[in-house]
Write an enzyme that holds these catalytic residues in place. Sequence first.
Site, PDB file in Angstrom:
ATOM      1  CE  LYS A   1      -4.367  -1.861   1.401  1.00 31.64           C
ATOM      2  NZ  LYS A   1      -5.363  -2.112   2.434  1.00 31.64           N
TER       3      LYS A   1
ATOM      4  NE  ARG B   1      -7.441  -8.281   0.736  1.00 31.66           N
ATOM      5  CZ  ARG B   1      -6.965  -7.500  -0.225  1.00 31.66           C
ATOM      6  NH1 ARG B   1      -5.937  -6.710  -0.008  1.00 31.66           N
ATOM      7  NH2 ARG B   1      -7.516  -7.513  -1.419  1.00 31.66           N
TER       8      ARG B   1
HETATM    9  C1  7PJ Z   1      -8.110  -4.454   1.736  1.00 34.73           C
HETATM   10  C2  7PJ Z   1      -9.157  -5.232   1.258  1.00 34.73           C
HETATM   11  C3  7PJ Z   1      -7.866  -4.408   3.146  1.00 34.73           C
HETATM   12  C4  7PJ Z   1      -9.706  -5.934   3.375  1.00 34.73           C
HETATM   13  C5  7PJ Z   1      -8.191  -4.242  -0.395  1.00 34.73           C
HETATM   14  C6  7PJ Z   1      -5.137  -3.525  -1.789  1.00 34.73           C
HETATM   15  C7  7PJ Z   1      -6.380  -2.730  -1.968  1.00 34.73           C
HETATM   16  N1  7PJ Z   1      -9.940  -5.980   2.070  1.00 34.73           N
HETATM   17  N2  7PJ Z   1      -9.191  -5.094  -0.082  1.00 34.73           N
HETATM   18  N3  7PJ Z   1      -8.702  -5.178   3.917  1.00 34.73           N
HETATM   19  N4  7PJ Z   1      -7.507  -3.846   0.682  1.00 34.73           N
HETATM   20  N5  7PJ Z   1     -10.459  -6.652   4.214  1.00 34.73           N
HETATM   21  O1  7PJ Z   1      -5.133  -4.724  -1.764  1.00 34.73           O
HETATM   22  O2  7PJ Z   1      -4.061  -2.865  -1.713  1.00 34.73           O
HETATM   23  O3  7PJ Z   1      -6.996  -3.724   3.676  1.00 34.73           O
HETATM   24  S1  7PJ Z   1      -7.874  -3.732  -2.029  1.00 34.73           S
END
Ligand code: 7PJ
Length: 278
Positions: free
Chosen positions: A224, A258
């Site tokens: 990010k 994640r």
């Molecule tokens: C997140 C997400 C996060 C959850 C994305 C990226 C942007 N879902 N989906 N938490 N970020 N739960 O992957 O950089 O931080 S999309």
Amino acid sequence: MMAGAPWLHDPDSGFVAPRIMGVLNVTPDSFSDGGRFVAPEAALVRAREMVAEGAAIIDVGGESSRPGSRPVLPEDELDRVIPVIQAIATEMPVMISVDTSKPEVMRAAVAAGATMINDIRALAAEGAVETVAELGAAVCLMHMQGAPQHMQRAPHYEDVVAEVGVFLEQRVAACLKAGIPHHKLLIDPGFGFGKSLAHNLALLANLGQFVAMGLPVLVGISRKSMLGTLTGRAEGGRVAAGIAAAMIAADQGVHIIRTHDVAPTVDALKVQTAVRGT
Ligand code: 7PJ
């Protein structure tokens, strides 16, 4: 197929090593894989790799939510994610999560084999809470200030940790009221979603407060822009910074990381788990 909940607390040891959720973007404009994984076959190759590397969950997403991104039609989202979910469910012993805010995509994804909904809008869409209750799926409720198109323009909080906490408590209450059981809920402070660097750092330093809410906590920080601001590096060069953030999160007891970078994150967590003695 595995439908269990790998983030559940272990009553014997009192500690469970954080599980890894591997990110599988199936968007043509995905910023983190350059849109390479749009064809189901290519997405499957990456999914297999992440499972082999130790991912417990694969998060399949067909809506780009990067800052400034535009809405996606439900048909397009369905076309992108459903064949991929179906193929993973048939082939791989892994839990499948679908990154969506749309009830129709949630339904089709669960029918195809997903057992978890990951919603960056915390089930704000009309009918979303009821849909998840009916489907019996697990759901990750994420905090976002604003909408992806504008969220990074002027994020503002008096007390970001407290305000994100109150929001998540309210969404949890709405889910419980609609009949989604407590053990199906997860929470996520939403790094980068309507947050300045200072807001993101305050959240990262205080993840323990979210863990104390008594629900599994999921965090997504890999690649990010906050890591770009801190290191001066482009997306592909942020792996080490992402691992550092994951470790800071893991030390505060979060349950799921994640990440786009499964293998190095798994390695880093092995060191943490060894030190914790489980
Ligand atoms: C997140 C997400 C996060 C959850 C994305 C990226 C942007 N879902 N989906 N938490 N970020 N739960 O992957 O950089 O931080 S999309």
